[in-house]
Design a protein around this motif. Structure first.
Motif, PDB file in Angstrom:
ATOM      1  N   VAL A 163      48.402  41.587  51.786  1.00 40.58           N
ATOM      2  CA  VAL A 163      48.128  41.242  50.395  1.00 40.58           C
ATOM      3  C   VAL A 163      49.056  42.043  49.489  1.00 40.58           C
ATOM      4  CG1 VAL A 163      46.410  41.233  48.541  1.00 40.58           C
ATOM      5  CG2 VAL A 163      45.695  40.792  50.904  1.00 40.58           C
ATOM      6  N   HIS A 164      49.703  41.352  48.570  1.00 39.62           N
ATOM      7  CA  HIS A 164      50.539  41.984  47.547  1.00 39.62           C
ATOM      8  C   HIS A 164      50.073  41.431  46.204  1.00 39.62           C
ATOM      9  CE1 HIS A 164      53.525  43.601  50.359  1.00 39.62           C
ATOM     10  NE2 HIS A 164      53.269  42.502  51.059  1.00 39.62           N
ATOM     11  N   ALA A 165      49.751  42.329  45.283  1.00 42.22           N
ATOM     12  CA  ALA A 165      49.309  41.893  43.960  1.00 42.22           C
ATOM     13  C   ALA A 165      49.950  42.757  42.883  1.00 42.22           C
ATOM     14  CB  ALA A 165      47.787  41.974  43.853  1.00 42.22           C
ATOM     15  N   LYS A 166      50.251  42.142  41.772  1.00 41.63           N
ATOM     16  CA  LYS A 166      50.746  42.847  40.592  1.00 41.63           C
ATOM     17  C   LYS A 166      49.646  42.801  39.540  1.00 41.63           C
ATOM     18  CE  LYS A 166      55.687  42.430  41.027  1.00 41.63           C
ATOM     19  NZ  LYS A 166      55.956  43.821  41.256  1.00 41.63           N
ATOM     20  N   LEU A 167      49.399  43.957  38.936  1.00 41.26           N
ATOM     21  CA  LEU A 167      48.362  44.061  37.918  1.00 41.26           C
ATOM     22  C   LEU A 167      49.004  44.246  36.548  1.00 41.26           C
ATOM     23  CD1 LEU A 167      45.912  46.531  39.686  1.00 41.26           C
ATOM     24  CD2 LEU A 167      45.908  44.042  39.757  1.00 41.26           C
ATOM     25  N   GLY A 168      48.447  43.577  35.567  1.00 40.22           N
ATOM     26  CA  GLY A 168      48.901  43.757  34.197  1.00 40.22           C
ATOM     27  C   GLY A 168      48.387  45.064  33.625  1.00 40.22           C
ATOM     28  N   LEU A 169      48.767  45.369  32.418  1.00 32.67           N
ATOM     29  CA  LEU A 169      48.421  46.649  31.799  1.00 32.67           C
ATOM     30  C   LEU A 169      46.922  46.900  31.723  1.00 32.67           C
ATOM     31  CD1 LEU A 169      51.052  46.828  28.930  1.00 32.67           C
ATOM     32  CD2 LEU A 169      50.991  48.142  31.051  1.00 32.67           C
ATOM     33  N   LEU A 170      46.160  45.906  31.336  1.00 38.45           N
ATOM     34  CA  LEU A 170      44.715  46.106  31.203  1.00 38.45           C
ATOM     35  C   LEU A 170      44.034  46.308  32.552  1.00 38.45           C
ATOM     36  CD1 LEU A 170      43.873  43.527  28.401  1.00 38.45           C
ATOM     37  CD2 LEU A 170      44.130  46.002  28.184  1.00 38.45           C
ATOM     38  N   MET A 171      44.530  45.653  33.574  1.00 40.47           N
ATOM     39  CA  MET A 171      43.934  45.776  34.910  1.00 40.47           C
ATOM     40  C   MET A 171      44.429  47.018  35.651  1.00 40.47           C
ATOM     41  SD  MET A 171      41.926  43.199  35.046  1.00 40.47           S
ATOM     42  CE  MET A 171      41.534  42.704  36.688  1.00 40.47           C
ATOM     43  N   ALA A 172      45.538  47.585  35.213  1.00 47.40           N
ATOM     44  CA  ALA A 172      46.135  48.723  35.914  1.00 47.40           C
ATOM     45  C   ALA A 172      45.180  49.911  36.024  1.00 47.40           C
ATOM     46  CB  ALA A 172      47.424  49.150  35.219  1.00 47.40           C
ATOM     47  N   ALA A 173      44.334  50.084  35.032  1.00 45.67           N
ATOM     48  CA  ALA A 173      43.382  51.196  35.059  1.00 45.67           C
ATOM     49  C   ALA A 173      42.389  51.060  36.209  1.00 45.67           C
ATOM     50  CB  ALA A 173      42.632  51.270  33.734  1.00 45.67           C
ATOM     51  N   PHE A 174      42.241  49.858  36.726  1.00 47.88           N
ATOM     52  CA  PHE A 174      41.279  49.593  37.799  1.00 47.88           C
ATOM     53  C   PHE A 174      41.952  49.378  39.150  1.00 47.88           C
ATOM     54  CE2 PHE A 174      39.542  48.015  33.783  1.00 47.88           C
ATOM     55  CZ  PHE A 174      38.395  48.801  33.703  1.00 47.88           C
ATOM     56  N   ALA A 175      43.217  49.754  39.275  1.00 52.50           N
ATOM     57  CA  ALA A 175      43.985  49.486  40.495  1.00 52.50           C
ATOM     58  C   ALA A 175      43.293  50.017  41.742  1.00 52.50           C
ATOM     59  CB  ALA A 175      45.392  50.065  40.384  1.00 52.50           C
ATOM     60  N   GLY A 176      42.812  51.239  41.705  1.00 53.28           N
ATOM     61  CA  GLY A 176      42.149  51.824  42.872  1.00 53.28           C
ATOM     62  C   GLY A 176      40.893  51.068  43.258  1.00 53.28           C
ATOM     63  N   GLN A 177      40.104  50.697  42.275  1.00 46.60           N
ATOM     64  CA  GLN A 177      38.870  49.950  42.531  1.00 46.60           C
ATOM     65  C   GLN A 177      39.169  48.552  43.072  1.00 46.60           C
ATOM     66  OE1 GLN A 177      37.662  50.598  38.486  1.00 46.60           O
ATOM     67  NE2 GLN A 177      35.777  51.612  39.160  1.00 46.60           N
ATOM     68  N   ILE A 178      40.178  47.912  42.511  1.00 46.12           N
ATOM     69  CA  ILE A 178      40.548  46.574  42.954  1.00 46.12           C
ATOM     70  C   ILE A 178      41.057  46.624  44.387  1.00 46.12           C
ATOM     71  CG2 ILE A 178      42.162  44.658  42.597  1.00 46.12           C
ATOM     72  CD1 ILE A 178      41.954  45.350  39.549  1.00 46.12           C
TER      73      ILE A 178
END
Length: 104
Positions: free
Chosen positions: A67-82
């Motif tokens: 799995v490879h995903a790119k997160l936008g700025l608002l979602m970046a804060a939740f990268a670890g949880q995601i």
């Protein structure tokens, strides 16, 4: 933008791995309002997914999921949880399928 990369090895073979990937895609479409599309191939499939703030793909082979995903700025804060949640979902789905395969 942060990237999420997850790899899970398995022993299911492509047909069973394909079923796991499709179930995962259906789940994220419903739970997270993702748009998913699947490109089937002879030796691997690619599941593309996207929604506001997230885009990526899952490569499915007879031996692993990637799995490879790119997160936008608002979602970046939740990268670890995601990343943890996606990893847990894959682990759970793989464990169920591998348990079924052992019983058969």
């Amino acid at each position: 933008m942060p990237d999420i990369k997850i790899r899970r090895d398995h022993t299911l073979g492509l047909d069973k791995a394909r079923k796991v990937a499709w179930k995962w895609a259906e789940h994220v479409e419903k739970k997270f309002e993702m748009e998913c599309s699947v490109l089937e191939g002879e030796t691997s499939d690619t599941v593309h997914f996207k929604r506001s703030g997230v885009s990526g793909s899952m490569i499915v082979t007879g031996e692993h999921f990637e799995v490879h995903a790119k997160l936008g700025l608002l979602m970046a804060a939740f990268a670890g949880q995601i990343q943890a949640e996606v990893g847990r979902q894959l682990d759970d789905a793989l464990a169920k399928e591998e348990a079924k395969a052992k019983k058969a």
